[in-house]
Design a protein around this motif. Sequence first.
Motif, PDB file in Angstrom:
ATOM      1  N   LEU A   9      -1.635  -3.952   8.181  1.00 51.28           N
ATOM      2  CA  LEU A   9      -2.402  -4.147   9.374  1.00 51.28           C
ATOM      3  C   LEU A   9      -1.201  -4.238  10.409  1.00 51.28           C
ATOM      4  CD1 LEU A   9      -4.800  -4.447  11.112  1.00 51.28           C
ATOM      5  CD2 LEU A   9      -4.885  -7.076  10.727  1.00 51.28           C
ATOM      6  N   GLY A  68       0.969  -1.173  -0.002  1.00 49.49           N
ATOM      7  CA  GLY A  68      -0.047   0.129  -0.093  1.00 49.49           C
ATOM      8  C   GLY A  68       0.721   1.175   0.074  1.00 49.49           C
ATOM      9  N   GLN A 122      -8.618  -5.465   0.321  1.00 54.37           N
ATOM     10  CA  GLN A 122      -8.612  -6.321   1.637  1.00 54.37           C
ATOM     11  C   GLN A 122      -9.333  -5.571   2.812  1.00 54.37           C
ATOM     12  OE1 GLN A 122      -4.880  -7.994   2.627  1.00 54.37           O
ATOM     13  NE2 GLN A 122      -5.578  -8.954   4.593  1.00 54.37           N
ATOM     14  N   GLU A 123     -10.293  -6.519   3.567  1.00 57.40           N
ATOM     15  CA  GLU A 123     -10.723  -5.784   4.712  1.00 57.40           C
ATOM     16  C   GLU A 123     -10.008  -6.102   5.729  1.00 57.40           C
ATOM     17  OE1 GLU A 123     -15.113  -6.803   4.739  1.00 57.40           O
ATOM     18  OE2 GLU A 123     -14.794  -6.975   2.519  1.00 57.40           O
ATOM     19  N   PHE A 124      -9.758  -4.850   6.759  1.00 59.34           N
ATOM     20  CA  PHE A 124      -9.027  -5.186   8.071  1.00 59.34           C
ATOM     21  C   PHE A 124     -10.038  -5.200   9.081  1.00 59.34           C
ATOM     22  CE2 PHE A 124      -5.469  -3.195   5.628  1.00 59.34           C
ATOM     23  CZ  PHE A 124      -4.803  -4.244   5.436  1.00 59.34           C
ATOM     24  N   ASN A 183     -12.333   0.579   6.859  1.00 60.05           N
ATOM     25  CA  ASN A 183     -11.119  -0.056   7.372  1.00 60.05           C
ATOM     26  C   ASN A 183     -10.484  -1.291   6.304  1.00 60.05           C
ATOM     27  OD1 ASN A 183     -12.850  -0.393  10.247  1.00 60.05           O
ATOM     28  ND2 ASN A 183     -11.111   0.769  10.051  1.00 60.05           N
ATOM     29  N   VAL A 184     -10.338  -0.616   5.035  1.00 61.71           N
ATOM     30  CA  VAL A 184      -9.833  -1.488   3.977  1.00 61.71           C
ATOM     31  C   VAL A 184      -8.528  -1.110   3.538  1.00 61.71           C
ATOM     32  CG1 VAL A 184     -12.003  -1.906   3.128  1.00 61.71           C
ATOM     33  CG2 VAL A 184     -10.617  -0.059   2.211  1.00 61.71           C
ATOM     34  N   LYS A 185      -7.832  -2.132   2.848  1.00 60.70           N
ATOM     35  CA  LYS A 185      -6.428  -1.663   2.244  1.00 60.70           C
ATOM     36  C   LYS A 185      -6.959  -1.200   0.901  1.00 60.70           C
ATOM     37  CE  LYS A 185      -2.263  -4.139   0.216  1.00 60.70           C
ATOM     38  NZ  LYS A 185      -1.805  -5.447  -0.040  1.00 60.70           N
ATOM     39  N   GLY A 192      -6.257   0.383   8.563  1.00 58.77           N
ATOM     40  CA  GLY A 192      -6.551   0.639   7.025  1.00 58.77           C
ATOM     41  C   GLY A 192      -7.464   2.020   6.731  1.00 58.77           C
ATOM     42  N   GLY A 214      -1.296   0.007   3.476  1.00 59.57           N
ATOM     43  CA  GLY A 214      -1.640  -1.380   3.278  1.00 59.57           C
ATOM     44  C   GLY A 214      -1.335  -2.396   4.120  1.00 59.57           C
ATOM     45  N   THR A 260     -13.388  -7.740  -3.079  1.00 59.36           N
ATOM     46  CA  THR A 260     -12.887  -7.544  -1.798  1.00 59.36           C
ATOM     47  C   THR A 260     -12.503  -8.776  -1.016  1.00 59.36           C
ATOM     48  OG1 THR A 260     -13.158  -6.328   0.384  1.00 59.36           O
ATOM     49  CG2 THR A 260     -14.845  -7.160  -0.567  1.00 59.36           C
TER      50      THR A 260
END
Length: 826
Positions: free
Chosen positions: A230, A219, A412-414, A362-364, A418, A228, A307
Amino acid sequence: MTSVHVLFLLCCCCCYYNTCCMTIDSITSSKFLQDSDSIVSNNGNFKLGFFSPFNSTNRYVGIWFNKVSSKDVFWVANRNNPLNDSSGVMKISTDGNLQVLNGKNDIIWSSNLSTKSPTNSTLSSQLLDSGNLVLLTYNSSSTSSTHNRTIIWQSFDHPTDSLMPNTKLTITSSNMKHSLQPWKSPSDPSYGRFSVGADSFTHSQVMIWDNDRPHWRSGPWNGNIFLGLLYTDEAKNYANTYIRQNDRDGTADFVYTGASTLAYSHYAFSYDGTISEKWWDGENWQFVWRAPETKCDLYGNCGAFGTCNPLSTPVCKCLKGFAPKSTEEWKKGNWSSGCVRGASLQCGIEGRKQDGFSKLRNVKVPDHTEWSVGLNQVECRTQCLKNCSCLAYAYDAGAGCMYWSTDLIDIQEFPSGGLDLYLRLPHSELGTSSKQKVVIIVVVVIGTTGVAALIYFLWRWKGQRQAQRKNEGLEDLKHDDNGNQVQLKELPLFEFKKLAIATNDFQDSNKLGQGGFGPVYKGKLEDGVEIAVKRLSVASGQGVEDFMNEVVVISKLQHRNLVKLLGCCVQNKEKMLVYEYMPNKSLDFFLFDPVKRELLNWQRRFIIIEGISRGLVYLHRDSRLRIIHRDLKASNILLDEDLVPKISDFGMACIFSHKQDQDNTRRVVGTYGYMSPEYAMEGHFSEKSDVYSFGVLLLEIITGKKNNSFWLDEQSLTLLGYVWKLWNEDNIASIIDPLIADSINWPEVLRCIHVGLLCVQEFPGDRPITSTVLSMIISDIVDLPLPKQPGFIRRLVSSDTDSSQLRGQSSSSTGNDCSITHLSGR
C-alpha cells in the motif's frame, strides 16, 4: 635528568601516541586496522572500525553512519564469530584476502577470494563515499595507478541486514530464503530467526521468512512496483527498487537505487522481522514505508479463502460464497483454519448454468500466482472460465494475466491501490432473491427511461460539441492518414487562454528553444506549477502525425528517466504539448558549451549515462508498450534541477509489439550522426537502432565533442572513427574531455568507452541489447567482448549534416503504430 633526556622522552611518547591512536584512511599489505583504529570515508559519512553492540562485550568489525547520533551499524564482517577482547586486527593477507584475526593470529573472518592477485599488483582496501568497503588491486609498475585499479571484492556484494543505495541483492537457488538476514537481537549480530529472500524466479516477490515459514510478502513485481504494497504518496515518490531477472543463470537481482534527496536512505531489516526504507532527518530516523505493520500484513492471517481488513472488526472475514471451516475457532479470534466453499463450482457439468465472477476491489492478490502470457483482460477472464481448475483471476498492465488454481491465501483489503480480484463462484452464489428481483425490475424500467432521455440529450450535445470542435481544429486530430481513429485517452486538455497567460502570450523572453516541431516556451500556471509548452509551428513539416504520436506514446509511459507529459492543447487550430519544466534545459546545453560543461564532472556524467540507459531499458523492455525512440541525442535529454536525465521528444517514436524485433520504413527520420547504418541506408530500425544512438551519445558525453560536427581534417574521421583509431592505438586518454580530468574514475571511463564502441558497431547483430548495456555500465557484467569496427567512421561529404529525410530501399512497410513524418532541421 637533563633537558636533553626530557626532550627525548617526550618525542618517544608522542610517537607512541600517534602510532596507537591515529585514524588511518586505508588498509594495505603493510598498514593494518587495529581495534583502536578506524577508517572514515572521504565525505565523512561512513566509518569502519571495531565496535561492541548494546549490552555486549564482544567485538566486531562493522560499518556505520558516522554523522548519525545513534550508532547504527549496517554491515558486520565477523557477525557469527565475535572477538572476545580488543586484540583483533583487520589486514590484507599474503594470499590477497581481507581478513579479521584475533590476538593468536586465528582467522575470524575472511573475504574468501579464491583467485590470487598477479605478482606485480598492489592491494589496498578503502571505504568509499557510498559506504561500500572495497578491496582494490592495481598494477604497481604503472606510473598512474588509478588507470589500473580493479575492485576484486566489495561489501555491497555481501550485505548483512541492510541494503544501501546501488546495492544489489542477488537471489539464487542456494540462498532463495536467506539472501538477507537480520541480527539475532540488538546485542547479537549473528543470524536471527528471520530472513529475506524470494519464493520464485518468475515474477519475483520479496518474502520475509520466519525460519522456513512465510512471515510477510510484497506481492509480485510488475516491472514498476510491488503489487502487494500500500504505497503512500511519499513512498510512490521514492520507489527506487527494481528487479532484474537473469533467465540464463536462474537468478534474480533486487537492486535498490536509493532516494537521492533523502539523507542516508537505505533498506533496513530488523531482528523482529520488520523491513523498512528509512532516512535520517538530522535528529531521528524517518520511514518511507515499513512492513509488516498490522496483523493483516502477517502472511495468511485469515487462512485460505479469507480476507483481512485492518479497519474492520473483526479483521478477518470469509470471501463471498465461503464460510469458516471452524466456527468455534473463528469466534475465539483464531482465523488460521480459513474458510471453505459453500456450493461447488459447476464447470464441466452439463445442463448447469455457467460459473461467474465476483469482483473484490483494491486487494493484495493471493499468493501462489500463476501467469498466462500475452493475454488482455477480456482474454484473461475467458481463459480462466474455460479452465476448471481456475479459482480466480486478476489483471495488471505490467504483470499481465494472473490466475490461481490453489487455495487463495494472504488476501488483504486496501482503502486504495492494490488490484481487483475476480473470484470464481457457481451461478447459484451469484443469484438474487425474489424481493431483490422485484426491486431490480423497477429499477430497470426507471433506468431505461432515464437512459433514453440521457441518450437524447447527449446526442444533441455531441452534435453541438462536434461543430464547436470542428471550428477549433480538433477534427484534424481524430483520424490519422489512413483514416484510423485516434483518441486522446485520459490526457488532460489545457485551454489556449490559460497557456497564453502562463507564457505571457508566448513572448520571446520565455522561449526555451526551437526544434523541428516548433518553439518551446517556459510558463507558470495559476497554481504556481512551472511548465514547458511545445507549440506546433504552422510551418513545421512534422505536423499532426508527430503531435498525435507523441501524445499517444508518452501519455502511457511513466519512469524517472522519461520526461512527464502533463497534457495538451488542441484549440483554435493550435496544437501544443505541456511538459513538466526542466530548469537545466537539455544535455547539449551543458555538454557542448566550453564553459558550462565544467559543471559536469565525471561523477555527474556517469549518473547521466546510467539514467539514460535505465530510461531506454524501460522503453524497450519494461513498459506496457515497447517503444523505439528513433531520435536519441543530447538535445533530447532534458535535465531536472538535480541534473537527473529525462528522455524527451517522442514525436518520431514507434510502438512495437512484444513479439516484434524490427520494422522497415520508406522514409527515414532522425538526426545525422546518431542514425544507425542500417536505418540511414536501408530504412531498417529496431531496438539496436536506439542502441547505436545511445553509443554515439555515450562517447559524446565522455569526450565533450559532438559527433556530427567533429572533423579530423587529415583523415576525414568522424568522432566514432577517431575514438576507434585511438582505441586500437591504446591511446584513448587523449580524446577524453580534459575538463573531467580531476574527477575521473579511470575504470568507469574506460568501461564506458568500451561499451560505447560495442553499441556503435556497424552490424546490429553485434550490438548488445539495452538491458545488457545497462549491466555492462554498472559492472554487473565484468568481461566485455572486444568491439568491432563502428559504422560511419569517416565523414561523408554532404550539404546537410543535421536532421533529414532519406529514401530507404524498402518498398513495403508493415502495419504498426509508427508515425512516418517529414522533417525539417532539428
